[in-house]
Design an enzyme around this catalytic site. Structure first.
Site, PDB file in Angstrom:
ATOM      1  N   ARG A 234       1.921  -2.984   0.382  1.00  0.00           N
ATOM      2  CA  ARG A 234       0.445  -3.006   0.518  1.00  0.00           C
ATOM      3  C   ARG A 234       0.286  -4.459   0.152  1.00  0.00           C
ATOM      4  NH1 ARG A 234       0.486   0.713   3.236  1.00  0.00           N
ATOM      5  NH2 ARG A 234      -0.818   2.783   3.066  1.00  0.00           N
ATOM      6  N   GLU A 262      -7.621  -7.237   5.340  1.00  0.00           N
ATOM      7  CA  GLU A 262      -7.137  -7.147   6.775  1.00  0.00           C
ATOM      8  C   GLU A 262      -8.555  -6.839   7.471  1.00  0.00           C
ATOM      9  OE1 GLU A 262      -2.687  -5.628   5.559  1.00  0.00           O
ATOM     10  OE2 GLU A 262      -4.255  -4.045   6.265  1.00  0.00           O
ATOM     11  N   HIS A 284       0.219  -5.828  10.251  1.00  0.00           N
ATOM     12  CA  HIS A 284       0.229  -4.346   9.796  1.00  0.00           C
ATOM     13  C   HIS A 284       0.492  -3.397  10.890  1.00  0.00           C
ATOM     14  CE1 HIS A 284      -1.768  -1.907   6.370  1.00  0.00           C
ATOM     15  NE2 HIS A 284      -0.626  -1.225   6.862  1.00  0.00           N
TER      16      HIS A 284
END
Length: 307
Positions: A234, A262, A284
């Site tokens: 993460r 993000e 991601h």
């Protein structure tokens, strides 16, 4: 008929959502902004969300809502306590992306070990056309066999990475961020040992108060020269400002699939051209390989059916 609303279909990429139409009235939105949440969820029995926040201010205004299906493993975008108080069931999907994330981790490691980005750019620039010999060797090109691979966070993904790394002949050890994992067949170490002894370090931990800024300017100094640090856990586990500054002067490489905020913000420290050849960034997507997304959708469908 049951009404099902998907709030952020764009996060799932190009996939077949027609399967949800068999369960009732299905409405899909590519992106849902904060001010659109209540209007779009109104009258829905089931809401599907990946990252759209469903907090008390939203849930309190949705009297028909019975089930929230999170199309991900993490559940921090839903106020679970308030949902329970209101009798709203919340389901997530776990384990669907283990293989994909592990493969992505290996891809980053192998890319950086060989400096494939550099060699690809060398050829495409036309420089190889001007060469007086058949090859061009300028760093990288390290074999994985017998390198020390340290894993931070040893759940199902960390263990899968450990098995894959061992298949390449790497020597694997791990640090358990929860302190609960004790796996036979792998050496358990403390964090400082992982950082100081490993040639490759990959992070597969959740973000929580214990792991936030776990890797920072203080302990980055422990990392070996030529080492590779990879974060597919993460954003927020690795302090982004610290690692960006460290890469300017340290002979090491960093690969990441996650950021603390993000999508990536303009002027992010990782966009500094001074470190461009030392860093590999993907947006991601380690979880989003083809079969993983298919498993995700099927498990989400099962969650609705079971409810």
């Amino acid at each position: 008929m049951m009404k099902i609303v998907l709030l952020d279909a764009n996060t799932l990429g190009d996939c077949d959502l027609s399967r949800f139409k068999a369960l009732g009235e299905f409405v899909s939105y590519g992106v849902t902004l904060p001010h659109q949440r209540i209007e779009r969820c109104a009258g829905a029995d089931v809401v599907l969300t990946n990252k759209v926040m469903l907090d008390e201010s939203v849930l309190s205004q949705l009297p028909d809502l019975k089930l929230i299906c999170i199309t991900a493993t993490g559940m921090n975008n839903v106020d679970l306590d308030f949902a329970k108080k209101k009798g709203i069931v919340v389901k997530n999907v776990a384990g669907y992306s283990t293989t994909a994330v592990a493969q992505h981790t290996l891809s980053i490691a192998l890319h950086l070990l060989a400096r494939l980005g550099y060699y690809d750019a060398y050829c495409k620039s036309g420089a190889w056309c001007e060469s007086d010999t058949f090859t061009h060797i300028n760093g990288g090109l390290r074999e994985l066999e017998n390198l020390q691979w340290g894993i931070i966070g040893f759940g199902s993904i960390g263990q899968r990475v450990g098995n894959l790394a061992q298949a390449f002949g790497a020597k694997v050890s791990y640090y358990s961020t929860s302190g609960k994992n004790t796996q036979s067949g792998f050496m358990r170490k403390e964090l400082d040992e992982i950082l100081s002894q490993s040639d490759i370090i990959s992070i597969h931990a959740p973000l929580n108060p214990q792991t936030h800024n776990l890797i920072n300017y203080k302990n980055l100094s422990l990392i070996k020269d030529r080492a590779i640090l990879i974060n597919v856990g993460r954003g927020g586990i690795v302090n982004e400002n610290d690692i960006a500054e460290f890469l300017k002067n340290k002979d090491m490489y960093f690969g990441t699939d996650v950021l603390e905020i993000e999508p990536m913000k303009p002027n992010h420290p990782f966009l500094d051209k001074k470190i461009a050849d030392k860093i590999l960034i993907t947006p991601h997507l380690a979880w989003a390989y083809d079969k993983a997304r298919e498993r995700l959708l099927e498990l989400t469908l099962e969650n609705i059916k079971n409810f």
